[in-house]
Scaffold this motif. Structure first.
Motif, PDB file in Angstrom:
ATOM      1  N   HIS A 126      13.570 -36.533  31.356  1.00 36.72           N
ATOM      2  CA  HIS A 126      14.244 -36.372  30.223  1.00 36.72           C
ATOM      3  C   HIS A 126      15.347 -37.442  29.960  1.00 36.72           C
ATOM      4  O   HIS A 126      16.201 -37.573  31.335  1.00 36.72           O
ATOM      5  CB  HIS A 126      14.834 -35.129  29.877  1.00 36.72           C
ATOM      6  N   ILE A 127      15.790 -37.966  28.978  1.00 35.99           N
ATOM      7  CA  ILE A 127      16.787 -39.051  28.659  1.00 35.99           C
ATOM      8  C   ILE A 127      17.581 -38.605  27.598  1.00 35.99           C
ATOM      9  O   ILE A 127      17.239 -38.291  26.649  1.00 35.99           O
ATOM     10  CB  ILE A 127      15.976 -40.570  28.596  1.00 35.99           C
ATOM     11  N   ASN A 128      18.821 -39.142  28.180  1.00 33.59           N
ATOM     12  CA  ASN A 128      19.851 -38.886  26.839  1.00 33.59           C
ATOM     13  C   ASN A 128      20.634 -40.115  26.530  1.00 33.59           C
ATOM     14  O   ASN A 128      20.815 -40.834  27.453  1.00 33.59           O
ATOM     15  CB  ASN A 128      20.991 -37.845  27.214  1.00 33.59           C
ATOM     16  N   ALA A 129      20.371 -40.525  25.190  1.00 33.88           N
ATOM     17  CA  ALA A 129      21.055 -41.871  24.902  1.00 33.88           C
ATOM     18  C   ALA A 129      22.019 -41.446  23.600  1.00 33.88           C
ATOM     19  O   ALA A 129      22.126 -40.611  22.872  1.00 33.88           O
ATOM     20  CB  ALA A 129      19.732 -42.473  24.240  1.00 33.88           C
ATOM     21  N   SER A 130      23.145 -42.353  23.838  1.00 34.02           N
ATOM     22  CA  SER A 130      24.216 -42.135  22.602  1.00 34.02           C
ATOM     23  C   SER A 130      24.388 -43.404  22.038  1.00 34.02           C
ATOM     24  O   SER A 130      24.524 -44.494  22.870  1.00 34.02           O
ATOM     25  CB  SER A 130      25.587 -41.627  23.291  1.00 34.02           C
ATOM     26  N   CYS A 131      24.570 -43.462  20.828  1.00 32.36           N
ATOM     27  CA  CYS A 131      24.777 -44.516  20.018  1.00 32.36           C
ATOM     28  C   CYS A 131      26.626 -44.799  19.758  1.00 32.36           C
ATOM     29  O   CYS A 131      27.043 -44.034  19.007  1.00 32.36           O
ATOM     30  CB  CYS A 131      24.224 -44.716  18.787  1.00 32.36           C
ATOM     31  N   VAL A 132      26.997 -45.822  20.568  1.00 30.60           N
ATOM     32  CA  VAL A 132      28.398 -45.914  20.811  1.00 30.60           C
ATOM     33  C   VAL A 132      29.008 -46.424  19.520  1.00 30.60           C
ATOM     34  O   VAL A 132      28.529 -47.536  19.117  1.00 30.60           O
ATOM     35  CB  VAL A 132      28.815 -46.433  21.952  1.00 30.60           C
TER      36      VAL A 132
ATOM     37  N   ASP B 124      16.512 -37.564  23.824  1.00 31.60           N
ATOM     38  CA  ASP B 124      17.498 -37.034  22.814  1.00 31.60           C
ATOM     39  C   ASP B 124      18.403 -38.377  22.215  1.00 31.60           C
ATOM     40  O   ASP B 124      19.109 -38.945  23.493  1.00 31.60           O
ATOM     41  CB  ASP B 124      18.166 -35.961  23.286  1.00 31.60           C
ATOM     42  N   VAL B 125      18.613 -38.496  21.112  1.00 31.33           N
ATOM     43  CA  VAL B 125      19.435 -39.726  20.776  1.00 31.33           C
ATOM     44  C   VAL B 125      20.510 -39.270  19.771  1.00 31.33           C
ATOM     45  O   VAL B 125      20.138 -38.529  19.132  1.00 31.33           O
ATOM     46  CB  VAL B 125      18.639 -40.852  20.176  1.00 31.33           C
ATOM     47  N   CYS B 126      21.809 -39.297  20.303  1.00 31.61           N
ATOM     48  CA  CYS B 126      23.015 -38.771  19.245  1.00 31.61           C
ATOM     49  C   CYS B 126      23.729 -39.825  18.914  1.00 31.61           C
ATOM     50  O   CYS B 126      23.891 -40.962  19.725  1.00 31.61           O
ATOM     51  CB  CYS B 126      23.812 -37.880  20.133  1.00 31.61           C
ATOM     52  N   GLY B 127      24.230 -39.731  17.799  1.00 26.35           N
ATOM     53  CA  GLY B 127      25.108 -40.864  17.266  1.00 26.35           C
ATOM     54  C   GLY B 127      25.288 -40.631  15.787  1.00 26.35           C
ATOM     55  O   GLY B 127      24.678 -40.003  15.117  1.00 26.35           O
ATOM     56  N   PRO B 128      26.366 -41.393  15.239  1.00 30.76           N
ATOM     57  CA  PRO B 128      27.549 -42.164  16.085  1.00 30.76           C
ATOM     58  C   PRO B 128      28.391 -41.175  16.983  1.00 30.76           C
ATOM     59  O   PRO B 128      28.776 -39.980  16.591  1.00 30.76           O
ATOM     60  CB  PRO B 128      28.224 -42.845  14.916  1.00 30.76           C
TER      61      PRO B 128
ATOM     62  N   TYR C 198      32.600 -30.892  19.688  1.00 30.55           N
ATOM     63  CA  TYR C 198      31.471 -31.726  19.104  1.00 30.55           C
ATOM     64  C   TYR C 198      30.034 -31.196  19.951  1.00 30.55           C
ATOM     65  O   TYR C 198      29.981 -31.059  21.098  1.00 30.55           O
ATOM     66  CB  TYR C 198      31.727 -33.178  19.324  1.00 30.55           C
ATOM     67  N   THR C 199      29.137 -31.055  18.833  1.00 32.13           N
ATOM     68  CA  THR C 199      27.620 -30.621  19.580  1.00 32.13           C
ATOM     69  C   THR C 199      26.505 -31.471  19.018  1.00 32.13           C
ATOM     70  O   THR C 199      26.655 -31.778  17.700  1.00 32.13           O
ATOM     71  CB  THR C 199      27.469 -29.198  19.268  1.00 32.13           C
ATOM     72  N   ALA C 200      25.881 -32.211  19.749  1.00 29.21           N
ATOM     73  CA  ALA C 200      24.773 -32.890  19.459  1.00 29.21           C
ATOM     74  C   ALA C 200      23.721 -32.831  20.808  1.00 29.21           C
ATOM     75  O   ALA C 200      24.179 -33.015  21.844  1.00 29.21           O
ATOM     76  CB  ALA C 200      25.095 -34.193  19.007  1.00 29.21           C
ATOM     77  N   PRO C 201      22.320 -33.047  20.494  1.00 26.23           N
ATOM     78  CA  PRO C 201      21.698 -33.171  21.681  1.00 26.23           C
ATOM     79  C   PRO C 201      21.855 -34.256  22.690  1.00 26.23           C
ATOM     80  O   PRO C 201      21.997 -35.261  22.229  1.00 26.23           O
ATOM     81  CB  PRO C 201      20.242 -33.138  21.246  1.00 26.23           C
ATOM     82  N   GLY C 202      22.302 -33.855  23.987  1.00 26.31           N
ATOM     83  CA  GLY C 202      22.534 -34.846  25.037  1.00 26.31           C
ATOM     84  C   GLY C 202      23.881 -35.385  24.961  1.00 26.31           C
ATOM     85  O   GLY C 202      24.460 -36.147  25.646  1.00 26.31           O
ATOM     86  N   ALA C 203      24.667 -34.911  24.075  1.00 22.33           N
ATOM     87  CA  ALA C 203      26.175 -35.390  23.862  1.00 22.33           C
ATOM     88  C   ALA C 203      26.870 -34.984  25.149  1.00 22.33           C
ATOM     89  O   ALA C 203      26.772 -33.862  25.735  1.00 22.33           O
ATOM     90  CB  ALA C 203      26.823 -34.632  22.576  1.00 22.33           C
ATOM     91  N   GLY C 204      27.624 -35.914  25.646  1.00 22.74           N
ATOM     92  CA  GLY C 204      28.550 -35.787  26.706  1.00 22.74           C
ATOM     93  C   GLY C 204      27.838 -36.051  28.221  1.00 22.74           C
ATOM     94  O   GLY C 204      28.268 -36.106  29.082  1.00 22.74           O
ATOM     95  N   LYS C 205      26.456 -36.370  28.046  1.00 25.97           N
ATOM     96  CA  LYS C 205      25.530 -36.614  29.209  1.00 25.97           C
ATOM     97  C   LYS C 205      24.891 -37.755  29.041  1.00 25.97           C
ATOM     98  O   LYS C 205      23.479 -37.772  29.279  1.00 25.97           O
ATOM     99  CB  LYS C 205      24.790 -35.231  29.093  1.00 25.97           C
ATOM    100  N   ALA C 206      25.101 -38.828  28.392  1.00 29.34           N
ATOM    101  CA  ALA C 206      24.685 -39.934  28.273  1.00 29.34           C
ATOM    102  C   ALA C 206      23.964 -40.643  29.492  1.00 29.34           C
ATOM    103  O   ALA C 206      24.646 -40.873  30.476  1.00 29.34           O
ATOM    104  CB  ALA C 206      25.351 -41.169  27.751  1.00 29.34           C
ATOM    105  N   ASP C 207      22.649 -41.084  29.573  1.00 30.76           N
ATOM    106  CA  ASP C 207      22.142 -41.917  30.678  1.00 30.76           C
ATOM    107  C   ASP C 207      22.029 -43.248  30.005  1.00 30.76           C
ATOM    108  O   ASP C 207      22.137 -44.283  30.782  1.00 30.76           O
ATOM    109  CB  ASP C 207      20.428 -41.372  30.777  1.00 30.76           C
ATOM    110  N   ILE C 208      21.945 -43.497  28.420  1.00 31.81           N
ATOM    111  CA  ILE C 208      22.012 -44.955  27.979  1.00 31.81           C
ATOM    112  C   ILE C 208      22.902 -44.689  27.029  1.00 31.81           C
ATOM    113  O   ILE C 208      23.330 -43.909  26.173  1.00 31.81           O
ATOM    114  CB  ILE C 208      20.829 -45.011  27.174  1.00 31.81           C
TER     115      ILE C 208
END
Length: 304
Positions: A171-177, A209-213, A230-240
Motif C-alpha cells: 500500500h502506498i500513500n502519495a501527497s501532492c505538495v 492513496d493520493v491526497c492533495g493539495p 485535516y483529513t484525507a486518505p494517507g495524509a501525514g503518512k506520505a511515502d511519495i
C-alpha cells in the motif's frame, strides 16, 4: 518490503549481481563507486571510456584492471552510445553516467534506432531516509522535469509508485505538495493536485492513496494533520512526495541532506533500464546506494 536505504543495499548484495554499463568511466569518484559496488557484490561493472586512464585509476585503488571489462570509448558521444548499446543488447542490466554531460547520455538513451526509449516519461526519483521522520520517502521530480503539466505529473507519480511497488510496498500513500491545502484556481499546482487525487482508477493497481493539495507538514506529519483538523486518505503518512516543480524538489532534497542528515539514493526512470546519475558531491555511501537501487530495480521492474 524494503523500507530503508540500508535495506536496498542489503537486497542488492543478496540478489543476483546486476551488470552496470558505465558511460565515460574515466572519473575517479565513479571508479571508486563501481569498485566498491563490485567488492560488495552489488554490481559487475563494464567500463566504457579512456582505457589508459581507467586502468591507472583501478591500479591506484589496488585493483587489477584485467579483472574488469573495459571498452574503449573516445568522445563523450562514443562512450554514451557504446554504454547504451550494452544495455540495448542485454549485456548490461542498467546504466550509469560517468564524466560526460547528462544531455549526451540521454541523447544516446533516446536514440530511436539503437536507444532505450519506451512509452514512459523520463523522471527522476530520489529516495530519502530521514531520521526525524523514521521512514523512507520518494521525492519526485526534483531533477528531470522542470515545470510539468498535469499529464506529466500523473506520469511522474506513476513511475514513483512503480518504484515502491518493486520494493515490495503493498500500500502506498502519495501527497501532492503545494503551498497550502486549499484549491485555488489562480494557483495551478493546487488545481493539478486536486485532479491527481481524484484519479483513483489509475492508482488502484498500485493500491495507492493520493491526497492533495497539501503543504509539506500535512504530507508527512500526522500530528500536523490533527492540529489543523485535516483529513484525507494517507495524509501525514506520505511515502511519495510529488512536488509541483523541480525547484521545490531540489530545495526539499537538499534540506533533507543538509539539515536532516538523510540517507539517499537516486535513479532516473523511463528508459528500458534504470539510469544511475551520481554527483561528485554525493557521499560514497549515497553513490553505493544509488548503484544498489539501480541493481534492485533492474531485476524487479519492467519498464519497456
Amino acid at each position: 518490503m524494503i523500507h530503508t536505504i540500508d535495506g536496498i543495499i542489503a537486497t542488492a548484495k543478496g540478489g543476483t549481481t546486476g551488470v552496470i554499463a558505465v558511460a565515460a568511466a574515466h572519473d575517479q569518484p565513479v571508479i571508486e563507486a563501481v569498485v566498491e559496488a563490485r567488492k560488495e557484490g552489488i554490481a559487475t561493472p563494464i567500463l566504457v571510456g579512456h582505457v589508459d586512464e581507467i586502468s591507472a585509476m583501478l591500479t591506484a585503488l589496488g585493483e587489477n584492471p584485467a579483472d574488469y571489462e573495459i571498452i574503449a570509448g573516445d568522445t563523450d558521444q562514443d562512450c554514451a552510445a557504446k554504454a547504451v548499446a550494452l544495455c540495448a543488447e542485454g549485456k548490461a542490466n542498467f546504466l550509469m553516467k560517468g564524466i560526460l554531460g547528462t544531455a549526451d547520455l540521454m541523447r544516446a538513451v533516446f536514440n530511436k534506432e539503437h536507444g532505450l526509449r519506451t512509452q514512459h516519461l523520463t523522471t527522476h526519483c530520489m529516495l530519502y531516509e530521514i531520521p526525524a521522520l523514521g521512514r523512507m520517502l520518494v521525492l519526485t521530480d526534483g531533477g528531470v522535469n522542470t515545470f510539468p503539466d498535469l499529464e506529466k505529473k500523473a506520469d511522474i507519480l506513476e513511475n514513483a509508485a512503480m518504484v515502491l511497488q518493486a520494493l515490495g510496498y503493498e500500500h502506498i500513500n502519495a501527497s501532492c505538495v503545494c503551498g497550502a491545502e486549499q484549491v485555488n484556481p489562480k494557483v495551478q499546482s493546487t488545481v493539478d493536485a486536486d485532479a491527481l487525487s481524484k484519479m483513483t482508477d489509475r492508482w488502484a493497481k498500485y493500491n495507492m492513496d493520493v491526497c492533495g493539495p497539501v503543504a509539506l507538514d500535512l504530507a508527512v506529519s500526522e500530528e500536523a494533520c490533527r492540529h489543523k483538523h485535516y483529513t484525507a486518505p494517507g495524509a501525514g503518512k506520505a511515502d511519495i512526495l510529488l512536488v509541483p516543480n523541480y525547484e521545490v524538489g531540489n530545495g526539499i532534497g537538499k534540506a533533507a541532506n543538509l539539515f536532516g542528515n538523510a540517507k539517499n539514493a537516486g535513479i532516473i526512470l523511463g528508459a528500458k533500464v534504470p539510469i544511475v546519475l551520481v554527483s561528485r558531491a554525493d557521499s560514497a555511501y549515497s553513490k553505493l546506494a544509488s548503484i544498489a537501487l539501480g541493481s534492485v530495480l533492474s531485476s524487479r521492474m519492467k519498464l519497456a
